[in-house]
Design a protein around this motif. Sequence first.
Motif, PDB file in Angstrom:
ATOM      1  N   TYR A   1       0.880  -1.139   0.042  1.00 31.27           N
ATOM      2  CA  TYR A   1       0.040   0.017  -0.009  1.00 31.27           C
ATOM      3  C   TYR A   1       1.073   1.345   0.108  1.00 31.27           C
ATOM      4  CZ  TYR A   1      -3.175   3.525   2.190  1.00 31.27           C
ATOM      5  OH  TYR A   1      -4.044   4.386   2.475  1.00 31.27           O
ATOM      6  N   GLY A   2       1.973   1.346   0.767  1.00 32.92           N
ATOM      7  CA  GLY A   2       2.825   2.588   0.909  1.00 32.92           C
ATOM      8  C   GLY A   2       3.497   2.463  -0.369  1.00 32.92           C
ATOM      9  N   LEU A   3       4.091   1.594  -1.203  1.00 32.63           N
ATOM     10  CA  LEU A   3       4.759   1.480  -2.199  1.00 32.63           C
ATOM     11  C   LEU A   3       4.047   2.104  -3.271  1.00 32.63           C
ATOM     12  CD1 LEU A   3       6.643  -1.668  -2.136  1.00 32.63           C
ATOM     13  CD2 LEU A   3       7.870   0.341  -2.148  1.00 32.63           C
ATOM     14  N   LEU A   4       2.781   1.650  -3.138  1.00 31.19           N
ATOM     15  CA  LEU A   4       1.789   2.105  -4.292  1.00 31.19           C
ATOM     16  C   LEU A   4       1.614   3.734  -4.244  1.00 31.19           C
ATOM     17  CD1 LEU A   4      -0.200   1.033  -6.373  1.00 31.19           C
ATOM     18  CD2 LEU A   4      -1.951   1.018  -4.719  1.00 31.19           C
TER      19      LEU A   4
ATOM     20  N   ALA B   1      -6.897  -1.000  -0.984  1.00 30.49           N
ATOM     21  CA  ALA B   1      -6.517  -1.514   0.366  1.00 30.49           C
ATOM     22  C   ALA B   1      -7.384  -2.956   0.753  1.00 30.49           C
ATOM     23  CB  ALA B   1      -7.112  -0.641   1.422  1.00 30.49           C
ATOM     24  N   PRO B   2      -8.863  -2.805   0.300  1.00 27.66           N
ATOM     25  CA  PRO B   2      -9.357  -4.045   0.796  1.00 27.66           C
ATOM     26  C   PRO B   2      -8.765  -5.293  -0.247  1.00 27.66           C
ATOM     27  CG  PRO B   2     -11.067  -2.354   0.124  1.00 27.66           C
ATOM     28  CD  PRO B   2      -9.763  -1.805  -0.166  1.00 27.66           C
ATOM     29  N   ALA B   3      -8.578  -5.106  -1.508  1.00 25.25           N
ATOM     30  CA  ALA B   3      -8.249  -6.397  -2.436  1.00 25.25           C
ATOM     31  C   ALA B   3      -6.567  -6.581  -1.726  1.00 25.25           C
ATOM     32  CB  ALA B   3      -7.882  -5.728  -3.894  1.00 25.25           C
ATOM     33  N   LEU B   4      -5.707  -5.624  -1.276  1.00 22.87           N
ATOM     34  CA  LEU B   4      -4.647  -6.041  -0.579  1.00 22.87           C
ATOM     35  C   LEU B   4      -4.749  -6.805   0.359  1.00 22.87           C
ATOM     36  CD1 LEU B   4      -2.481  -2.514  -1.009  1.00 22.87           C
ATOM     37  CD2 LEU B   4      -2.164  -4.594  -2.154  1.00 22.87           C
TER      38      LEU B   4
END
Lengths: 229, 343
Positions: free
Chosen positions: B295-298, B327-330
């Motif tokens: 998430y952060g990298l994205l 986020a939910p998919a991650l």
Amino acid sequence: MFSEYSKIIKDGLWRNNQAFVALLGLCPLLAVSNTVVNSLGLGLATTATLVCSSTIVSLIRTIVPSEVRLPVFVLVIACVVTMIELAMNAWFYGLYKILGIFIPLIVTNCTIIGRAEAFASKQSTDKAFLDGLFMGLGFTFALVLLGSMREIIGSGTLLAKAELMFGPAAQSWQINVIDDYSGMLLAILPPGAFIGLGFLIALKNVLDSKVKQRKPAIEQIPVQVVPEQ
Amino acid sequence: MKFSTVLSPHLQPVNSVDRVMLKVLLALIPGIAAMAWFFGIGIWINIAIATVTAALAEAFILKLRGRPVIATLKDLSAMVTAVLLAISLPVIAPWWITVVGSLFAIVIAKHLYGGLGYNPFNPAMAGYVLLLVSFPLPMTAWPPPVEIATVHLSMADVARLIFLEQRPDAISFDALTRATPLDSLKTQLGLNQTVSAIRDGEVFGLFSGKGWEWVALAYLVGGLWLLWQKVIAWQIPAGLLLGLGLLASLGFSIDSEHYASPLFHLSAGATLLGAFFIATDPVTAAATACGRIIYGLLIGALIYLIRIWGGYPDAVAFSVLLANLCAPALDYVTRPRVFGHRA
């Protein structure tokens, strides 16, 4: 007989409104509803298509084999839309240029094939005509409501460019609802359409539940059968 | 003799919602103080307007939804949203900008989705993006930092600018506002200037922009305190800074005359504020350790891509909202293996 007609009218305008309840035909609804005039133009074009296509589908319903009915319906609708597109090109050229691709795209509006398949292909011609007319008017009503909301919030006017539809006499129809308004771009852009439609659907649901509360259903009063002694 | 009896649980929870929110507010203070020093008193006025609007909107909608009003207001989440929005706005933005943004953040981005804990998008950033898309002109009117300001605004001047939208007569609009470092980098690169020539401009300082770099540093200090207090997860800021830093290094090493240095990108705009305070919102971020890194990298990668090729000079708000969507998919993809089960 009369109650059947009034049911068709009520369904089309409110109870089964194609935009607010069935949520069909949202692509043109969201794309061109940024002003009242655009909304009215596309709404009336859709209504005309619905009336013609439903009537024709109902007329030919007995001679079309059910295996090929959908292609036939699509051809009918495409013919009608082509005629309407040519007519608008001839008589409403300004509006035709603004609505652009969304006039030919009426062919793909799910409302039209939906009403042809679900209603017109099974009903007599007079009912199909009425259904097409009022489903179209309900759709136009939703479009104009959303369009006026977006036009007021987005640019602070109402009925801007009415001359595109009603001729040069309508040039002075523009109402400046809010003076010195610098505009809110979001309402004119596509997200504004989604948010606006969400609020309108919520409003309709609130109204419906209010009406339901005020009018307790008569048939729900329990009836007790007292056995004879 | 009477002994006082204490019921379980005997261990106080370390972090509850209101304590987390209070710590976030405390950690924002150095950054806000730095902004007030460099950009003037307007930031406090913005914060006040946003907080009052958000509290009133939250109270009204809680009442409408039949939820406890006072208890929910006390969790300070509306205040954090309001403050995060207010410090993202230009410090001389007219009052209605702040009001509209706070209303949208609280009513639409937070409560229409079900309130705290159910909102898929960061409310403050949703409000910010609404304003940026709807009112581009006042949303880009930043005053220059105090070091290069040619005019000095008194408190009364700032208040008149915000509440009445009246400029002091002697001051022209051009003297009042200045392009931000990211803004002038973007425009000048578009005019075929080289980065080193642009960096000689008066708005640029040691790392990024005069004033801006110190504000960013102050947010970094607050963010590190939050990390030490274990309020935020380290994976998100680490991933974000890594993602942005890696891409910026790549661009810089390929062509340093057309791509700014990684240090510039890390300290410019809202990068550090976003990395520690905005991307780390526990409701809208990914929840698993691995998911948080991705998430952060994205977000970091998106910030760089939008800054370089997008239409807007800064991109933290857009990147955070886009990553919120993922986020939910991650979380689904990076579910940790349950002990005893096959992966």
